[in-house]
Design an enzyme around this catalytic site. Sequence first.
Site, PDB file in Angstrom:
ATOM      1  N   GLU A   7       0.816  -1.221   0.000  1.00  0.00           N
ATOM      2  CA  GLU A   7       0.000   0.000   0.000  1.00  0.00           C
ATOM      3  C   GLU A   7       0.850   1.272   0.000  1.00  0.00           C
ATOM      4  O   GLU A   7       0.414   2.327  -0.424  1.00  0.00           O
ATOM      5  CB  GLU A   7      -0.927  -0.006   1.227  1.00  0.00           C
ATOM      6  CG  GLU A   7      -1.965   1.077   1.204  1.00  0.00           C
ATOM      7  CD  GLU A   7      -3.184   0.716   2.050  1.00  0.00           C
ATOM      8  OE1 GLU A   7      -3.587  -0.451   2.056  1.00  0.00           O
ATOM      9  OE2 GLU A   7      -3.730   1.638   2.688  1.00  0.00           O
ATOM     10  N   ASP A 102      -2.672  -3.157   3.013  1.00  0.00           N
ATOM     11  CA  ASP A 102      -3.067  -3.229   4.430  1.00  0.00           C
ATOM     12  C   ASP A 102      -4.243  -4.186   4.622  1.00  0.00           C
ATOM     13  O   ASP A 102      -5.086  -4.363   3.753  1.00  0.00           O
ATOM     14  CB  ASP A 102      -3.483  -1.843   4.948  1.00  0.00           C
ATOM     15  CG  ASP A 102      -2.284  -0.924   5.141  1.00  0.00           C
ATOM     16  OD1 ASP A 102      -1.150  -1.375   4.908  1.00  0.00           O
ATOM     17  OD2 ASP A 102      -2.509   0.246   5.497  1.00  0.00           O
ATOM     18  N   TYR A 319       3.684   3.674  12.528  1.00  0.00           N
ATOM     19  CA  TYR A 319       2.674   4.315  11.687  1.00  0.00           C
ATOM     20  C   TYR A 319       1.640   5.074  12.529  1.00  0.00           C
ATOM     21  O   TYR A 319       1.034   4.500  13.446  1.00  0.00           O
ATOM     22  CB  TYR A 319       1.981   3.202  10.899  1.00  0.00           C
ATOM     23  CG  TYR A 319       1.125   3.670   9.762  1.00  0.00           C
ATOM     24  CD1 TYR A 319       1.688   4.342   8.688  1.00  0.00           C
ATOM     25  CD2 TYR A 319      -0.246   3.417   9.753  1.00  0.00           C
ATOM     26  CE1 TYR A 319       0.900   4.747   7.636  1.00  0.00           C
ATOM     27  CE2 TYR A 319      -1.032   3.820   8.715  1.00  0.00           C
ATOM     28  CZ  TYR A 319      -0.452   4.483   7.654  1.00  0.00           C
ATOM     29  OH  TYR A 319      -1.226   4.893   6.618  1.00  0.00           O
TER      30      TYR A 319
END
Length: 829
Positions: A7, A102, A319
């Site tokens: 992604e 993801d 993240y």
Amino acid sequence: MELIITEKNNAARRIADILSGGTYDSSRTNGVNVYEWGGKRCVGLSGHVVGVDFPSEYSDWRDVEPVELIDADVEKTATKENIVATLRILSRKAERVTIATDYDREGELIGKEAYDIVRNVDDDVPIQRVRFSSITENEVTSAFDEPDELDFDLAAAGEARQIIDLIWGAALTRFLSLSSGQLGNDFISVGRVQSPTLKLIVDREREIEAFDPETYWELFADLEKDGEATFDAQYFYRDEDDNEAERVWEEAVASEVFETLSERDSATVVDVNRRTRTDTPPTPFNTTQFIRAASAIGYSAKRAMSIAEDLYTAGYITYPRTDNTVYPDDLDPEELLDDFVGHPTLGDSAESLLESDDDIVPTEGDEETTDHPPIHPTGEIPSRGGDVSDDEWEIFELVVRRFYATVAEAAIWEHLKVVTEVDDYRMKSNGKRLVEAGYHDVYPYFNTSENFVPDVDEGEELALADVDLEEKETQPPRRYGQSRLIETMESLGIGTKSTRHDILEKLYDRGYVESDPPRPTRLAMAVVTAAEDYADRVVSEDMTAQLEADMDAIANGDATLDDVTDESREMLEEIFANLADSRDEIGDQLRKSLKDDKRLGPCPECGEDLLVRRSRHGSYFVGCDGYPDCENTLPLPSTGKPLILESECEDHGLNEVKMLAGRQTFVHGCPLCKAEDAGEGPVLGECPECGSDEGGELAVKTLQSGSRLVGCTRYPDCEYSLPLPRRGEIEVTEERCEEHDLPELLVHSGDDPWELGCPICNYQEFQARESDSGSELESIEGVGAKTVEKLETAGIESLADLTEADPDTVAEDVDGVSADRVRSWQAKA
DNA sequence: GCAAGGTC
């Protein structure tokens, strides 16, 4: 060759690292990183690389009736052409394709988009899907050992959302914009997420406006034990529900209590209640809780996220967009704490946590998701002032300390409540003491202030003094702060971890809210009212709830994409059937509120409204709504964007104006007062330009716009001028500058006055600083101060650095700069 | 030039 698609670039690099055992090579195709090793290539997308839109024949707003959009085709077009092109090139050489986006719904859709691109160039190549809940060696290798199929139903659920959002958003946005004549930059937007969010803000504002304050009284007194330990007590009584109440609603009652308490000099202890409370450590950071914590230390939602993204890209934290509040099994807290041992400012806390006898068991939140772990440090530590700025360090430290808190011990508080009595009147004192600091030692962001109440016994007599009767008013509810709004959006299920803070920004950009905490404009209130009257669904969180249910049905195979989108189209058709007759009425309301947002108050010359307007050159001024019959105007400062404050000028009944200009934001005040104050102040001395020849003198001047300068009294014949600060009162002192024979100036702003000194010396110093800080990079056409700053952080400080640099690397390191642009600068340099 | 969702 096997092609692996992720992604984002970061995930591609980490997966390549794991699967290749660190032996991968990297190269770039069309500016996209490709990682290659032993017959495999891995490439990262940038989220969605295609988007939905209407065919081009629908693009002119004036040519198309908004209602026609409901049944228009919805097409997919490439939005990241370089990535799509790279994907096509790589697919041609692929014998197998693995989609590793993801592990969530949007990830499945992004994977399906990649699937379609691959299928477009090769309809045979096998395409498989792998799913893992964190990018770690165990998870990734076992996912690749047992690949799965793409879930087309789940992807279709995401597509249904895209289509419904586009159709509702575009059709209603165009309808409101057209009805009010707001085309171009100031269109009026509506959407499934932004409109319910705006309604939250507007509903609260309605409550505030409708609020009718009530007067009440509260009574306080000081109690004293043994002539030394003084503490506070507050009068209370039992209300009709037998609850403790402190507010007294009748003045006569309050006075009676006050008189009785004032007459006495002691109170009897009638109840002592002790209890200990366990204060459990906070749970791991998801995006919302991170934004909340950052906002408590002064960062806006946007700034907090932007810093977190930078820290993530640099490898210091994980993240930052996540809903997850449970650390994955593979996170070893001791190992991570070890990374901080020995650090000058973060080390002590890590060491103390490691020294604990008990096993380290991190806290867990309610939400456990599969896409990303909660936000935590990676173990890489930047150097403050070197790798990261002070602000970035502050956010980094917050993330580190939150991780510490989640593995720390609970805190223990001791609460002591003492009830005292005077006749039939009772008072209470609430004491609290932190007996074990626990996690507060490593996470100093929560308030741990204590409240002293001494040990007393039932029946004890305490000295009573300083009885105080306070008259108060009930307060309207408070506006939502940014982080409170984001939390509320999360609890209502609107928006996502990645978009909620962007939605808030959108409300600012659209002119729906101003200031912080966000305050709705009249336009916002009119848009919400119109939507409530005609398209209630689009301002209600129910639309999202229903959509979520429909998406689940599609994902489970209980409905199809067409079932859901057809039904949604029918609902919108009905709304448009009702809207048709009210177009003019809605347009009038919106236009009226747009004018209200610009209104300052009555024009002193004709009684019509004075409005904030914008000239053809883009500058702001105050003009009369009676124009062209009334030509009255007032100037506004040239820096910043005017914000009309709620406060009014007592002399003219005009709202005061604040100029928003980032760090240079200031309150301008009433534009009419400013215009009246304009003129010449004290004379300082001879004008250095024309004084000897023409007798000009320098004076402090205030312009109509409110800005000030030292200028020649012979203006406009002599244009000599020196700048003065915008804020603060200027005092002319007795001391004089020997060199220029001018008095030294003092500026009074804030608490301490500061010395500006001789205005000529001051200006010369200012110029010297400017030329010092100016970079030779700025001499290149098209390179501004901001770009220079970015280039400098990427290590490019001179023209020589620039010409020697590799354009692709520069483009990668510097946000918003393409390799082609770098090449054009190199040519010019 | 519209939405919301990814990501930079």
